[in-house]
Design a protein around this motif. Structure first.
Motif, PDB file in Angstrom:
ATOM      1  N   GLU A 255       0.842  -1.193   0.000  1.00 48.27           N
ATOM      2  CA  GLU A 255       0.000   0.000   0.000  1.00 48.27           C
ATOM      3  C   GLU A 255       0.878   1.245   0.000  1.00 48.27           C
ATOM      4  O   GLU A 255       1.974   1.242   0.568  1.00 48.27           O
ATOM      5  N   PRO A 256       0.398   2.341  -0.596  1.00 51.83           N
ATOM      6  CA  PRO A 256       1.164   3.591  -0.521  1.00 51.83           C
ATOM      7  C   PRO A 256       1.369   3.989   0.937  1.00 51.83           C
ATOM      8  O   PRO A 256       0.452   3.913   1.754  1.00 51.83           O
ATOM      9  N   GLY A 257       2.570   4.386   1.256  1.00 54.88           N
ATOM     10  CA  GLY A 257       2.869   4.807   2.633  1.00 54.88           C
ATOM     11  C   GLY A 257       3.395   3.689   3.497  1.00 54.88           C
ATOM     12  O   GLY A 257       3.939   3.925   4.567  1.00 54.88           O
ATOM     13  N   GLY A 258       3.264   2.427   3.060  1.00 54.24           N
ATOM     14  CA  GLY A 258       3.822   1.310   3.812  1.00 54.24           C
ATOM     15  C   GLY A 258       2.947   0.895   4.980  1.00 54.24           C
ATOM     16  O   GLY A 258       2.022   1.597   5.380  1.00 54.24           O
ATOM     17  N   PRO A 259       3.224  -0.264   5.544  1.00 57.04           N
ATOM     18  CA  PRO A 259       2.397  -0.817   6.621  1.00 57.04           C
ATOM     19  C   PRO A 259       2.437  -0.025   7.912  1.00 57.04           C
ATOM     20  O   PRO A 259       1.493  -0.052   8.681  1.00 57.04           O
ATOM     21  N   ALA A 260       3.543   0.695   8.179  1.00 55.53           N
ATOM     22  CA  ALA A 260       3.659   1.398   9.457  1.00 55.53           C
ATOM     23  C   ALA A 260       2.589   2.472   9.615  1.00 55.53           C
ATOM     24  O   ALA A 260       2.187   2.800  10.720  1.00 55.53           O
ATOM     25  N   GLU A 261       2.119   3.014   8.468  1.00 57.52           N
ATOM     26  CA  GLU A 261       1.138   4.094   8.532  1.00 57.52           C
ATOM     27  C   GLU A 261      -0.132   3.656   9.262  1.00 57.52           C
ATOM     28  O   GLU A 261      -0.658   4.368  10.109  1.00 57.52           O
ATOM     29  N   GLY A 262      -0.624   2.449   8.951  1.00 56.94           N
ATOM     30  CA  GLY A 262      -1.839   1.970   9.595  1.00 56.94           C
ATOM     31  C   GLY A 262      -1.623   1.460  11.003  1.00 56.94           C
ATOM     32  O   GLY A 262      -2.563   1.399  11.797  1.00 56.94           O
ATOM     33  N   LEU A 263      -0.384   1.099  11.316  1.00 57.29           N
ATOM     34  CA  LEU A 263      -0.108   0.500  12.623  1.00 57.29           C
ATOM     35  C   LEU A 263       0.238   1.527  13.702  1.00 57.29           C
ATOM     36  O   LEU A 263       0.272   1.179  14.887  1.00 57.29           O
ATOM     37  N   ASP A 264       0.500   2.772  13.300  1.00 54.60           N
ATOM     38  CA  ASP A 264       0.893   3.781  14.291  1.00 54.60           C
ATOM     39  C   ASP A 264      -0.119   3.869  15.431  1.00 54.60           C
ATOM     40  O   ASP A 264       0.243   3.863  16.616  1.00 54.60           O
ATOM     41  N   GLY A 265      -1.386   3.971  15.072  1.00 55.56           N
ATOM     42  CA  GLY A 265      -2.432   4.109  16.091  1.00 55.56           C
ATOM     43  C   GLY A 265      -2.514   2.889  16.982  1.00 55.56           C
ATOM     44  O   GLY A 265      -2.715   3.001  18.200  1.00 55.56           O
ATOM     45  N   ALA A 266      -2.369   1.691  16.385  1.00 56.15           N
ATOM     46  CA  ALA A 266      -2.431   0.458  17.169  1.00 56.15           C
ATOM     47  C   ALA A 266      -1.282   0.386  18.167  1.00 56.15           C
ATOM     48  O   ALA A 266      -1.468   0.003  19.329  1.00 56.15           O
ATOM     49  N   PHE A 267      -0.085   0.742  17.714  1.00 52.31           N
ATOM     50  CA  PHE A 267       1.070   0.739  18.616  1.00 52.31           C
ATOM     51  C   PHE A 267       0.855   1.711  19.775  1.00 52.31           C
ATOM     52  O   PHE A 267       1.166   1.394  20.930  1.00 52.31           O
ATOM     53  N   GLU A 268       0.336   2.899  19.477  1.00 49.44           N
ATOM     54  CA  GLU A 268       0.102   3.880  20.534  1.00 49.44           C
ATOM     55  C   GLU A 268      -0.937   3.375  21.531  1.00 49.44           C
ATOM     56  O   GLU A 268      -0.786   3.537  22.750  1.00 49.44           O
ATOM     57  N   GLU A 269      -2.002   2.755  21.026  1.00 46.27           N
ATOM     58  CA  GLU A 269      -3.040   2.213  21.910  1.00 46.27           C
ATOM     59  C   GLU A 269      -2.461   1.141  22.828  1.00 46.27           C
ATOM     60  O   GLU A 269      -2.748   1.098  24.036  1.00 46.27           O
ATOM     61  N   LEU A 270      -1.633   0.260  22.261  1.00 43.24           N
ATOM     62  CA  LEU A 270      -1.057  -0.828  23.048  1.00 43.24           C
ATOM     63  C   LEU A 270      -0.023  -0.314  24.048  1.00 43.24           C
ATOM     64  O   LEU A 270       0.076  -0.838  25.166  1.00 43.24           O
ATOM     65  N   ARG A 271       0.730   0.695  23.670  1.00 44.23           N
ATOM     66  CA  ARG A 271       1.695   1.265  24.627  1.00 44.23           C
ATOM     67  C   ARG A 271       0.975   1.910  25.806  1.00 44.23           C
ATOM     68  O   ARG A 271       1.425   1.805  26.956  1.00 44.23           O
TER      69      ARG A 271
END
Length: 307
Positions: free
Chosen positions: A259-275
């Motif tokens: 996907e444009p922008g790479g996988p990290a773009e969609g995971l940022d929010g998930a990582f923040e929620e889990l942290r």
């Protein structure tokens, strides 16, 4: 002395019952093991009897006991509450080792409201030993016997963690039912990918190695035990649904291809929620993981983090 001059361990032929019977005997008390079959390593008095329908000999033993510990399946333990409660002395302690608490709480309220009671759930396999390990403790009615039982666990090296019945079942749905569902689902997924396990073990980075080790540990147990954890806890089904929902959410975040922008773009929010969820425990668990990976690799290298 344990505080229990006379105790009765029902189900003492099983691993959990045998562990508690040994603990009581080591503390100096007279411990009678009751079961329908003799224990494999009989080390003291034994009585073959049905706890749900006590005969004269068992009734007399229950009437003399300072502690009666039910280390049996839930169906047997619940059926035993009423007959045992009628025979106990007023100052005696009734205890059990069930892995689900809500059913026992209801049975005690109906048939033994005045009886001292504590439920102990060892959060480990008995073969691993109690030293340094947690024992979930649900106290329905407190008293001197409960305090003596928790001290006995501490002297045996265990760490009693007091919870309410509701907290216990909610917590164990996460720590046991959800964890086992994750590990076994991971294994089933591997069988569907057409990969060779020898190639996996030869090339696995530390997180995959850890999951393979967990899978192997679970497979060393019996399906009946793991199945009972899943169906007996009323909170287990919601935990499995949460796991399925989370996997669908994760799949939506990463998509099915580049996907444009790479996988990290969609995971940022998930990582923040889990942290945020991990909070102050995050650093401690990261350190624990580093120690675990050192053991897996037999190395002191701290550089491996992301894979």
């Amino acid at each position: 002395m344990s505080g229990f001059a006379r105790s009765v361990v029902v189900g003492g032929s099983g691993a959990v019952g045998e562990m508690f019977a040994a603990l009581l005997r080591e503390a100096g008390g007279r411990t009678l093991v009751v079961d329908v079959v003799p224990p494999p390593n009989e080390r003291g008095p034994f009585l073959a009897a049905d706890i749900t329908a006590p005969g004269p000999e068992l009734a007399a033993a229950l009437g003399r006991a300072d502690l009666v510990l039910l280390a049996v399946h839930e169906a047997v333990a619940l059926k035993a509450v009423a007959p045992v409660a009628r025979l106990l002395r007023p100052d005696a302690l009734l205890a059990d080792t069930l892995s689900v608490r809500t059913g026992m709480a209801a049975e005690l309220a109906a048939h033994a409201p005045g009886v001292q009671h504590a439920g102990l759930n060892p959060m480990f396999a008995p073969a691993a030993g109690m030293a340094g390990r947690p024992v979930a403790a649900v106290v329905t009615r407190d008293g001197p016997g409960v305090a003596a039982l928790l001290r006995l666990v501490e002297r045996g090296g265990g760490r009693p963690v007091r919870l309410s019945a509701e907290e216990h079942d909610r917590t164990t749905a996460a720590t046991q039912a959800l964890t086992h569902a994750v590990v076994l689902s991971f294994g089933l997924a591997l069988t569907r990918l057409g990969v060779d396990v020898r190639t996996l073990t030869a090339t696995a980075p530390p997180p995959h190695q850890a999951l393979l080790a967990l899978l192997a540990r679970v497979l060393g147990g019996t399906p009946e035990v793991y199945g009972e954890i899943q169906w007996s806890n009323p909170r287990a089904a919601p935990a499995r649904r949460a796991l399925a929902d989370a996997l669908r959410s994760f799949a939506a975040l990463v998509g099915d291809g580049p996907e444009p922008g790479g996988p990290a773009e969609g995971l940022d929010g998930a990582f923040e929620e889990l942290r945020r969820f991990m909070g102050p425990e995050l650093a401690a668990e990261q350190n624990r993981c580093r120690e675990m990976f050192r053991v897996l690799h037999h190395t002191d290298d701290e550089r491996e983090k992301d894979r």
